[in-house]
Design a protein around this motif. Structure first.
Motif, PDB file in Angstrom:
ATOM      1  N   THR A  25       0.737  -1.028  -0.091  1.00  0.00           N
ATOM      2  CA  THR A  25       0.040  -0.154  -0.081  1.00  0.00           C
ATOM      3  C   THR A  25       0.883   1.110   0.115  1.00  0.00           C
ATOM      4  N   TYR A  26       0.481   2.105  -0.684  1.00  0.00           N
ATOM      5  CA  TYR A  26       1.221   3.425  -0.941  1.00  0.00           C
ATOM      6  C   TYR A  26       0.960   4.626  -0.107  1.00  0.00           C
ATOM      7  N   PRO A  27       1.641   5.006   0.766  1.00  0.00           N
ATOM      8  CA  PRO A  27       1.359   6.335   1.435  1.00  0.00           C
ATOM      9  C   PRO A  27       1.341   7.593   1.062  1.00  0.00           C
ATOM     10  N   LEU A  28       2.229   7.676  -0.176  1.00  0.00           N
ATOM     11  CA  LEU A  28       2.382   8.811  -0.677  1.00  0.00           C
ATOM     12  C   LEU A  28       2.611  10.083   0.000  1.00  0.00           C
ATOM     13  N   GLY A  29       4.155  10.299   0.534  1.00  0.00           N
ATOM     14  CA  GLY A  29       4.238  11.414   1.158  1.00  0.00           C
ATOM     15  C   GLY A  29       4.839  11.237   2.456  1.00  0.00           C
ATOM     16  N   ILE A  30       4.956  10.057   2.956  1.00  0.00           N
ATOM     17  CA  ILE A  30       5.796   9.846   4.323  1.00  0.00           C
ATOM     18  C   ILE A  30       7.163   9.677   4.293  1.00  0.00           C
TER      19      ILE A  30
END
Length: 534
Positions: A25-30
């Motif tokens: 799953t891709y949190p985009l910005g952590i």
């Protein structure tokens, strides 16, 4: 923002790491700066104040323990925390009455003796990894890195088209494939002979199968006590409702620690974009757009396991427990649904990048959406954070109130059900309550509606003992980074020297999270009808 590269990278990471029971799953910005990531080190070494260390411990623990949905799109819900959900499950569970035969009991004792050692810290006896288990994970780390490198370069050779593809495939066939295969096979052989692979995995399987049955009533309480003991303490020594969570290897974020590399060529990017599944195309875009001028990208990355001294995922595999309210922890379907459908097992992090592109496009800033919306040259990461003390206090009170709710739920059961449940004698591991070398000796049992007796006893453990428990687990379950044995790529003329191209190096001020690798929880509860239920 270059969504094509992010889409291609997300797809390649899936090919490298996803399995039937694991997904990305891709949190985009952590991301985290290096100072932040030193929260488990001595403040004299890290330079963090005690308050900064506390803030970062809590922040990291909360980020890593948000329960993910079984999908590529990461939609964090800070109200769904793994320790809270696990605690609720344990408080609502009741167990079968079946135990072990003498032969099974001996097999379990042999397994525990092989897998663990005892460490005494501040008057407490704490079980930590044995030397064999530590070596197991060190050699596994090397094998995983060489195996991923083999697969990465194979995908590149197969996915790159045109003259570059022909050159890469010829190099792969003539030399590189055998070179990486030999390195992977040697890493596997070392893992088996020096890292006790077969022995550790055999004993782990025995422990997963038999331990829940031996401690049918004890084990739920033991799990609860580990959660209590792992609560982070504020600067005054009071628990604040978040459970310590860290990473291994413990030196993985030191700048001198070697990381593996993953590369993408221009035509490989085209192939990966074309073959990407619909769910990540929705997340990163379909990959259409003008020529961005990028012909290759290389990233330093690592797959970093998350460690939780309070979490026992083998509990979900056990078939000797049920829930009084008949709720579903995981339905076992695809995608998983339930109160705990999955949990984060590791982070795929990147620290440095090399982007090769046309000189004509070199003035345009590059932002990779898989790392966030900020241009690479301007990116900044999570540093010391401020705690929301009001929220933490509320959550701490909620955890305490859940004990009352559990007791009320018990009292609300029909009298016949309550009498059955009360027959189950609940015991706890004695090292939770008092220092003792007899790690599994029973102590005075408590009944189902007397659970608070256990937690009252745990609450009487001194703050120094709680800290000792955590640091014994930290020092006794993490490893130091082993030396990677990945053969370097054959010498090539750097693309920057190719007419019309330039290579741009980005040394990030910390690490960015490309994705979370998550483990799907099997169907739970999944009680075995062949067991005797009280």
């Amino acid at each position: 923002m270059d969504s094509r590269i992010s889409l291609a990278l997300a797809n390649k990471l899936r090919m490298l790491f996803e399995r039937e029971d694991k997904f990305l799953t891709y949190p985009l910005g952590i991301g985290f700066d290096y100072r932040y990531l030193s929260f488990m080190k001595d403040p004299m070494v890290s330079g963090l104040s005690l308050q900064e260390q506390l803030n970062n411990k809590v922040d990291f623990a909360r980020l890593m323990n948000i329960i993910p949905d079984d999908r590529a799109s990461y939609s964090p819900d800070s109200a769904r925390l793994l320790w809270s959900a696990m605690k609720k499950v344990l408080q609502g569970a009741y167990y079968a009455s079946s135990g072990l035969t003498d032969a099974e009991n001996q097999r379990l004792e042999d397994a525990i003796a092989f897998l663990t050692d005892e460490r005494t810290q501040d008057g407490m006896t704490v079980r930590v990894s044995s030397e064999a288990v530590s070596k197991y994970y060190a050699y596994k780390t090397v094998y995983d890195a060489t195996s991923a490198t083999y697969l990465d370069e194979m995908i590149t050779a197969e996915s790159t088209t045109g003259p570059d593809g022909e050159r890469l495939r010829a190099e792969w066939t003539d030399r590189r494939e055998k070179q990486l295969r030999d390195a992977r096979d040697k890493a596997l052989q070392d893992w088996m002979t020096l890292g006790y692979k077969l022995q550790v995995e055999n004993y782990q399987a025995i422990q997963r199968q038999l331990e829940p049955r031996k401690f049918l009533h004890l084990e739920g309480q033991g799990y609860l006590s580990d959660i209590e003991l792992s609560e982070i303490l504020d600067v005054s020594g009071s628990p604040i409702g978040s459970c310590t969570t860290f990473f291994s290897p413990n030196d993985v974020f030191d700048k001198t620690t070697a990381w593996a590399r993953i590369s993408l060529t221009k035509t490989e990017i085209d192939t990966l974009v074309q073959n990407a599944s619909a769910d990540i195309k929705v997340l990163f875009g379909a990959g259409h757009g003008a020529d961005d001028g990028i012909v290759a990208i290389t990233l330093e990355y690592n797959n970093i396991p998350i460690m939780r001294p309070w979490f026992r995922p083998e509990f979900f595999e056990s078939r000797c427990w049920k829930l009084t309210d008949h709720s579903v922890v995981s339905n076992g379907a695809a995608p998983r649904q339930g109160t705990i459908p999955a949990y984060v097992t590791s982070i795929l992090a990147v620290r440095n990048l090399v982007v090769t592109r046309k000189k004509s496009a070199a003035q345009q800033p590059i932002a990779l959406s898989i790392l966030g919306s900020t241009a690479l040259r301007d990116i900044k990461f999570r540093s010391a954070v401020e705690l929301d003390t009001n929220q933490l206090n509320a959550e701490r009170l909620a955890l305490g109130a859940s004990l009352v709710n559990s007791s009320n739920l018990f009292k609300a059961q029909p009298a016949s059900d309550r009498s059955l449940i009360n027959k189950m004698q609940l015991t706890v591991k004695p090292e939770v309550l008092k220092p003792t070398p007899a790690a599994w000796a029973p102590v005075k049992p408590i009944t189902m509606d007397g659970r608070s007796v256990l937690l009252d006893a745990v609450a009487k453990v001194q703050p120094s003992q709680r800290q000792g428990f955590i640091y014994a687990k930290y020092l006794g379950t993490t490893i130091e980074s082993p030396r990677l044995q990945i053969p370097p790529k054959p010498h090539e003329v750097p693309p920057a020297y190719t007419e019309g191209l330039v290579s741009e190096h980005y040394e990030l001020p910390g690490v960015a999270v490309m994705a979370y690798l998550c483990k799907r929880v099997p169907k739970a509860p999944n009680p075995d009808p062949g067991l005797k239920w009280i």
